[in-house]
Design a protein around this motif. Structure first.
Motif, PDB file in Angstrom:
ATOM      1  N   ASN A 181      -4.571   0.967  -3.419  1.00 26.88           N
ATOM      2  CA  ASN A 181      -5.262  -0.314  -3.273  1.00 26.88           C
ATOM      3  C   ASN A 181      -4.849  -1.259  -4.388  1.00 26.88           C
ATOM      4  O   ASN A 181      -4.664  -2.465  -4.192  1.00 26.88           O
ATOM      5  CB  ASN A 181      -6.780  -0.114  -3.313  1.00 26.88           C
ATOM      6  CG  ASN A 181      -7.355   0.282  -1.973  1.00 26.88           C
ATOM      7  OD1 ASN A 181      -6.738   0.065  -0.944  1.00 26.88           O
ATOM      8  ND2 ASN A 181      -8.524   0.884  -1.993  1.00 26.88           N
ATOM      9  N   PRO A 221       0.813  -1.209   0.000  1.00 26.12           N
ATOM     10  CA  PRO A 221       0.000   0.000   0.000  1.00 26.12           C
ATOM     11  C   PRO A 221       0.851   1.265   0.000  1.00 26.12           C
ATOM     12  O   PRO A 221       0.310   2.368  -0.099  1.00 26.12           O
ATOM     13  CB  PRO A 221      -0.810  -0.126   1.289  1.00 26.12           C
ATOM     14  CG  PRO A 221       0.069  -0.923   2.197  1.00 26.12           C
ATOM     15  CD  PRO A 221       0.771  -1.903   1.295  1.00 26.12           C
ATOM     16  N   PRO A 272      -6.663 -10.530  -5.953  1.00 29.70           N
ATOM     17  CA  PRO A 272      -5.522 -11.234  -5.344  1.00 29.70           C
ATOM     18  C   PRO A 272      -4.856 -12.247  -6.261  1.00 29.70           C
ATOM     19  O   PRO A 272      -3.714 -12.650  -6.019  1.00 29.70           O
ATOM     20  CB  PRO A 272      -6.158 -11.930  -4.127  1.00 29.70           C
ATOM     21  CG  PRO A 272      -7.391 -11.141  -3.834  1.00 29.70           C
ATOM     22  CD  PRO A 272      -7.898 -10.687  -5.172  1.00 29.70           C
ATOM     23  N   ARG A 319      -5.238  -5.446  -3.835  1.00 32.39           N
ATOM     24  CA  ARG A 319      -6.485  -5.699  -3.109  1.00 32.39           C
ATOM     25  C   ARG A 319      -7.674  -5.974  -4.019  1.00 32.39           C
ATOM     26  O   ARG A 319      -8.673  -6.538  -3.579  1.00 32.39           O
ATOM     27  CB  ARG A 319      -6.796  -4.513  -2.199  1.00 32.39           C
ATOM     28  CG  ARG A 319      -5.830  -4.392  -1.026  1.00 32.39           C
ATOM     29  CD  ARG A 319      -6.038  -3.112  -0.248  1.00 32.39           C
ATOM     30  NE  ARG A 319      -5.119  -3.037   0.884  1.00 32.39           N
ATOM     31  CZ  ARG A 319      -4.697  -1.907   1.414  1.00 32.39           C
ATOM     32  NH1 ARG A 319      -5.096  -0.750   0.919  1.00 32.39           N
ATOM     33  NH2 ARG A 319      -3.861  -1.915   2.439  1.00 32.39           N
ATOM     34  N   TYR A 320      -7.614  -5.570  -5.265  1.00 29.15           N
ATOM     35  CA  TYR A 320      -8.772  -5.736  -6.138  1.00 29.15           C
ATOM     36  C   TYR A 320      -8.860  -7.142  -6.726  1.00 29.15           C
ATOM     37  O   TYR A 320      -9.948  -7.666  -6.921  1.00 29.15           O
ATOM     38  CB  TYR A 320      -8.753  -4.693  -7.257  1.00 29.15           C
ATOM     39  CG  TYR A 320      -9.053  -3.298  -6.760  1.00 29.15           C
ATOM     40  CD1 TYR A 320     -10.107  -3.060  -5.888  1.00 29.15           C
ATOM     41  CD2 TYR A 320      -8.285  -2.220  -7.162  1.00 29.15           C
ATOM     42  CE1 TYR A 320     -10.385  -1.788  -5.423  1.00 29.15           C
ATOM     43  CE2 TYR A 320      -8.557  -0.940  -6.704  1.00 29.15           C
ATOM     44  CZ  TYR A 320      -9.606  -0.724  -5.832  1.00 29.15           C
ATOM     45  OH  TYR A 320      -9.866   0.528  -5.378  1.00 29.15           O
ATOM     46  N   TYR A 345      -6.466   3.031   3.482  1.00 26.73           N
ATOM     47  CA  TYR A 345      -5.785   2.563   2.276  1.00 26.73           C
ATOM     48  C   TYR A 345      -4.278   2.397   2.474  1.00 26.73           C
ATOM     49  O   TYR A 345      -3.665   1.519   1.867  1.00 26.73           O
ATOM     50  CB  TYR A 345      -6.024   3.515   1.114  1.00 26.73           C
ATOM     51  CG  TYR A 345      -7.429   3.506   0.546  1.00 26.73           C
ATOM     52  CD1 TYR A 345      -8.395   2.626   1.035  1.00 26.73           C
ATOM     53  CD2 TYR A 345      -7.799   4.367  -0.468  1.00 26.73           C
ATOM     54  CE1 TYR A 345      -9.678   2.614   0.524  1.00 26.73           C
ATOM     55  CE2 TYR A 345      -9.087   4.363  -0.996  1.00 26.73           C
ATOM     56  CZ  TYR A 345     -10.022   3.494  -0.493  1.00 26.73           C
ATOM     57  OH  TYR A 345     -11.288   3.486  -1.001  1.00 26.73           O
ATOM     58  N   GLY A 404      -5.578  -2.544   5.738  1.00 22.56           N
ATOM     59  CA  GLY A 404      -6.554  -2.161   4.734  1.00 22.56           C
ATOM     60  C   GLY A 404      -7.805  -1.519   5.285  1.00 22.56           C
ATOM     61  O   GLY A 404      -8.056  -0.350   5.020  1.00 22.56           O
TER      62      GLY A 404
END
Length: 397
Positions: A100, A64, A108, A105-106, A295, A300
């Motif tokens: 992100n 991040p 994996p 994170r969107y 973020y 997270g």
């Protein structure tokens, strides 16, 4: 060698946005078609040859912390396929969700390396034969597509939007404007006389939420972090800007809005989410478009005191609604058409922050994306943060 031809010029056809993201809104003169072989690979455009290589930002490690995850790579300039455009980027947009994405994170399942960035605006410098049915060399276009942090970008024609000119103001509509427009229309249930709270109201998407709520006849409360931002919010119609560094937001809401707020456009998360939830009126709607306070954390998601959430919602017949733009692309065409019309006639403020007051000065060149991300997370920006891309060879447009 490549099977499809590269078209240097073509006939412009039609109006509106193209395919899934809309058709072209600006028409122009007809152009003849010149069918060039891919053996030449690149055309000469505006008196400047397209170089064989370019810079782009690539995620090489999941984190991040954008500077730890991303680096500047040099690679060949890509070649457009039959249904694609080759776009020379002029400006790219900075979004809170860039980190992100760099943190994985969107999706994996996607592993580094992968390209960074979500949106850009520039001019068409090459295209495939099928794409020439809708676009021509020289067309100013904007797009919403992964990998935008690059000097040149291949974009499917169906994801490209012809815009009136290559100005960063039009770039603000692609994600920031569209998120506010669609979220409030689909989930906000706005009506004249209602009260709407917008958090991070002076930011890239908050500025649009304020304006769209005002256009619906609502009373708008907007949070921000400085008196300068509060002044900006007043200029775009915000009825009650609240600089939370100078005023207690909870106290302001209790005193001035004892009946609660009817809708919240919320992007901060954490304690701000808790406060927004507790401030809902009967039948209130809390729209979550992000949680920027979490973020930059390895965890997270920032903690919220949600144990009593069912009881709080039940006693007010209230709701919490999440909004993620890719789930609403069926609304995208209409939203972009509407916003572009408003922007062209001066009915929509599209505030751009190019970093003129940032340490190191204006954001120019892909390397300055790193500074731009830090600047946004330092809460210094007013409006949408954009970076001016400086390709290796500039066109003469």
């Amino acid at each position: 060698m490549f099977a499809s031809p590269l078209v240097a010029n073509s006939t412009r056809k039609g109006l509106g946005l193209c395919a899934a993201l809309g058709s072209a809104l600006v028409s122009g003169p007809r152009r003849s078609i010149i069918d060039l072989s891919y053996s030449s690979h690149f055309m000469d455009f505006g008196g400047s040859a397209i170089p064989p290589s370019m810079k782009k930002l690539v995620v090489h490690a999941l984190s991040p912390r954008f500077g730890d995850a991303v680096r500047v790579d040099t690679c060949p300039v890509p070649t457009p396929g039959d249904t694609d455009l080759l776009v020379r980027n002029r400006f790219v947009g900075i979004n809170a969700s860039d980190i992100n994405y760099s943190a994985g994170r969107y999706d994996p399942s996607v592993k580094p390396p992968f390209d960074a960035g979500f949106e850009g605006i520039g001019e068409v410098v090459g295209l495939g034969l099928s794409a020439s049915a809708h676009f021509a060399v020289g067309d100013p276009v904007a797009y919403f597509s992964d990998g935008a942090f690059a000097e040149y970008m291949v974009v499917p024609a169906k994801k490209s939007i012809r815009v009136p000119s290559v100005k960063p103001e039009f770039l603000t509509l692609l994600l920031s404007g569209a998120t506010a427009h669609i979220a409030l229309r689909r989930l906000g249930d706005l009506a004249a006389g209602k009260t709407v709270l917008v958090t991070a109201a002076a930011g890239g998407t908050g500025q649009f939420a304020v304006q769209f709520a005002k256009k619906a006849g609502c009373h708008v409360v907007g949070t921000c972090s400085s008196d300068e931002k509060a002044g900006f919010l007043k200029t775009i119609g915000c009825d009650r800007p609240v600089n939370y560094k100078a005023e207690d937001l909870a106290a302001v809401l209790r005193k001035e809005y004892p009946g609660g707020v009817d809708a919240v456009y919320e992007s901060v998360g954490g304690t701000v989410f808790d406060l927004a939830l507790n401030s809902l009126a009967a039948h209130g709607r809390l729209i979550v478009i992000g949680f920027i306070s979490g973020y930059q954390s390895d965890l997270g998601v920032p903690p919220v005191r949600s144990a009593a959430l069912p009881a709080k919602l039940l006693k007010k017949s209230a709701s919490v609604r999440g909004f993620f733009l890719p789930h609403f692309l069926s609304d995208y065409r209409e939203a972009m058409e509407s916003m572009l019309r408003m922007c062209v006639r001066g009915a929509l403020v599209c505030e751009v922050d190019r970093g003129d007051m940032a340490p190191g000065g204006r954001f120019v060149g892909l390397e300055s994306v790193f500074r731009a991300v830090d600047y946004m997370y330092a809460r210094k920006n007013i409006g949408k943060v954009v970076v001016e891309v400086a390709p290796t060879v500039d066109s003469k447009l």
